[in-house]
Design a protein around this motif. Structure first.
Motif, PDB file in Angstrom:
ATOM      1  N   LEU A 292      36.076  33.869  35.362  1.00 37.08           N
ATOM      2  CA  LEU A 292      36.979  34.781  35.232  1.00 37.08           C
ATOM      3  C   LEU A 292      36.466  35.875  36.382  1.00 37.08           C
ATOM      4  O   LEU A 292      36.596  36.783  36.001  1.00 37.08           O
ATOM      5  N   VAL A 293      35.999  35.455  37.327  1.00 40.39           N
ATOM      6  CA  VAL A 293      35.675  36.369  38.402  1.00 40.39           C
ATOM      7  C   VAL A 293      37.061  36.800  39.149  1.00 40.39           C
ATOM      8  O   VAL A 293      37.710  35.922  39.664  1.00 40.39           O
ATOM      9  N   GLN A 294      37.120  38.033  39.395  1.00 38.02           N
ATOM     10  CA  GLN A 294      38.359  38.506  39.954  1.00 38.02           C
ATOM     11  C   GLN A 294      38.460  38.232  41.610  1.00 38.02           C
ATOM     12  O   GLN A 294      37.341  37.892  42.219  1.00 38.02           O
ATOM     13  N   PRO A 295      39.593  37.996  41.983  1.00 33.42           N
ATOM     14  CA  PRO A 295      39.809  37.374  43.441  1.00 33.42           C
ATOM     15  C   PRO A 295      39.216  38.003  44.526  1.00 33.42           C
ATOM     16  O   PRO A 295      38.450  37.753  45.249  1.00 33.42           O
ATOM     17  N   GLU A 296      38.844  39.353  44.278  1.00 29.98           N
ATOM     18  CA  GLU A 296      38.087  40.254  45.544  1.00 29.98           C
ATOM     19  C   GLU A 296      36.594  39.724  45.277  1.00 29.98           C
ATOM     20  O   GLU A 296      35.973  39.623  46.542  1.00 29.98           O
ATOM     21  N   LYS A 297      36.159  39.708  44.327  1.00 22.49           N
ATOM     22  CA  LYS A 297      34.727  39.329  43.974  1.00 22.49           C
ATOM     23  C   LYS A 297      34.304  37.996  44.449  1.00 22.49           C
ATOM     24  O   LYS A 297      33.446  37.531  44.990  1.00 22.49           O
TER      25      LYS A 297
END
Ligand code: SF4
Length: 486
Positions: free
Chosen positions: A131-136
């Protein structure tokens, strides 16, 4: 908060995840307790698999893991984290940008996943499973590409040299390092004998490295603030490095000049003449109010003057450290800091997230509380955009426990100017011989991944009074390479 674990022992991930959502609350772990006030994470066997649940205050989340799932234990741990994540996300209405990923080396995990699944598969795993956000996710992938390229250049006989100079002109409020302020007369008295013994330890390590036929890749003099030493002491330390180690093969020789209030033309000249190729000048912020708040005794203008002086003296690889999340700093003033740093065009910019360490004055004395992660998120997004637009690439990354918002520390560089030691050390690519108080020698198996550590005494007074014990420990280096030959 109380975290009650029932039927499993995944306490590390579960506890860390609770801290992400409640950074100011200590987490107390209990097991198989009947405590209605606790957040209970439970694993129960059911038909065909296991249910991992999280329950707190009348709310509950369940995640089912089929019994035939490959790598079942890992899947159960992930499910326990997911149940807690969903529960706390709903309660707090906060979605952590790094999702469920709590480890300190996201890029290392990304490299492993890229090797197993390819880059697209690795990115999908980050976003869908963790569930890591796309930017990270994009940041971790970009760092992984750079790190992997640098790591390929390390060979079985490679090693780096680290030197610790644990003295500073005063103590910053957020500092948790073993560093002595030379403002105190007792600490000041330690500097001279300390340097004398450091020269002896360098000679011993240099002899060992030569006899083993190790190849020097990088040198890093850190601390503390090495430029707390006088120009003569710096020349003596750097001279000993040149005398005892084969600098001809070294691709980088870094000295952390660190605090602008320690930098003088004489010291920079001594470093330049000793062959230092990279220095770090670390203002942390260009906001004078924030500098004063964190206990720095210099202004932003003085930091900029130091940078310009170093440039005039021929230093063409300079790093500048910043910290996002310092008390009283705001996204707007952080943006002004970024603009001011970009205007100087240093080769490297390292942006840390403030970590609230228990031993720092900020936490132990001033009782600082973690601030809202949203402001730090804005500062780091700004950094990513500004550095990318300015022609920098992210080349190394790590995370610290207790960092505000569970965010990251990233090294940005102009292509071709990566701080190699940072990558080798962070990814434990090869042996690091370490000298000085608090330094830890890490021996890496030349053709494998086994790591063995040799600890030096932590405090300068112990280093001085028990120096012979410490040099005796270094005999292990040869024995290690006898066992794991190059
Ligand atoms: S300069 Fe670095 S090591 Fe020294 S007191 Fe400040 S944070 Fe600690």
């Amino acid at each position: 908060m109380v975290l009650n674990l029932c039927g499993h022992d995944f306490h590390y991930e579960c506890e860390n995840l609770c801290r992400v959502f409640y950074p100011n609350d200590p987490v107390r772990i209990v097991r198989d307790a009947d405590d209605p006030a606790a957040l209970t994470s439970r694993m129960q066997q059911t038909d065909g698999g296991f249910v991992l649940s999280a329950a707190w205050d009348g709310e509950r989340e369940d995640v089912f893991v089929p019994a035939d799932t490959p790598q079942l234990r890992d899947a159960e741990e992930l499910a326990a984290s997911l149940a807690i994540f969903r529960l706390l996300q709903r309660r707090t209405r906060y979605t952590p940008p790094w999702g469920m990923l709590t480890g300190v080396r996201p890029s290392k995990l990304m490299i492993t996943l890229i090797n197993d699944l390819g880059e697209d598969g690795a990115k999908r795993y980050f976003q869908e499973q963790l569930l890591v956000q796309p930017e990270k996710t994009a940041l971790a992938a970009a760092v992984a590409r750079q790190e992997d390229r640098i790591l390929q250049t390390s060979k079985p006989d490679s090693f780096s040299l680290y030197l610790s100079v644990p003295f500073c002109p005063s103590r910053c409020s957020y500092c948790s390092f073993v560093s002595h302020s030379v403002n105190s007369p007792s600490a000041k008295k330690l500097v001279e004998p300390y340097v004398a013994l450091l020269l002896r330890e360098l000679e011993q390590c240099g002899t060992i490295a030569r006899e083993l036929g190790l190849r020097l890749e990088t040198v890093y003099v850190g601390g503390g603030t090495p430029t707390t030493l006088s120009a003569e002491q710096l020349a003596a330390v750097c001279g000993a490095i040149a005398r005892h180690f084969p600098l001809g093969t070294a691709r980088e020789f870094t000295v952390e000049a660190g605090r602008p209030d320690t930098i003088t033309p004489e010291k920079l000249r001594a470093l330049k003449e000793a062959g230092v190729t990279r220095i770090s000048i670390n203002p942390q912020t260009l906001n004078d109010d924030v500098l004063s708040h964190i206990g720095r005794r210099h202004t932003a203008a003085e930091a900029i003057d130091c940078f310009r002086m170093a440039r005039r003296m021929g230093f063409d690889n300079i790093n500048m450290d910043l910290i996002a999340g310092l008390e009283t700093d705001t996204p707007e003033s952080f943006r002004r800091t970024l603009d001011g740093i970009l205007a100087l065009s240093p080769e490297n910019i390292t942006v840390h997230t403030l970590a609230l360490k228990r031993s720092s004055r900020m936490v132990a004395v001033e009782n600082a509380r973690a601030r809202d992660g949203a402001a730090v998120a804005e500062m780091l997004s700004d950094t990513q955009r500004t550095c990318t637009d300015g022609g920098y690439v992210p080349y190394y990354m790590y995370r610290q426990s207790r960092s505000v918002g569970n965010f990251e520390n990233v090294g940005w560089c102009r292509p071709g100017t990566e701080g190699l030691y940072n990558v080798f050390m962070m990814e434990e690519a090869h042996t690091v011989l370490a000298c000085g108080a608090g330094a830890v020698t890490k021996l890496r198996e030349p053709h494998g991944k086994w790591i063995e550590r040799i600890f030096n005494f932590k405090y300068p007074y112990e280093y001085i009074s028990r120096f012979d014990e410490l040099t005796a420990r270094k005999a292990r280096i040869k024995a290690f390479y006898d066992e794991y030959s190059i």
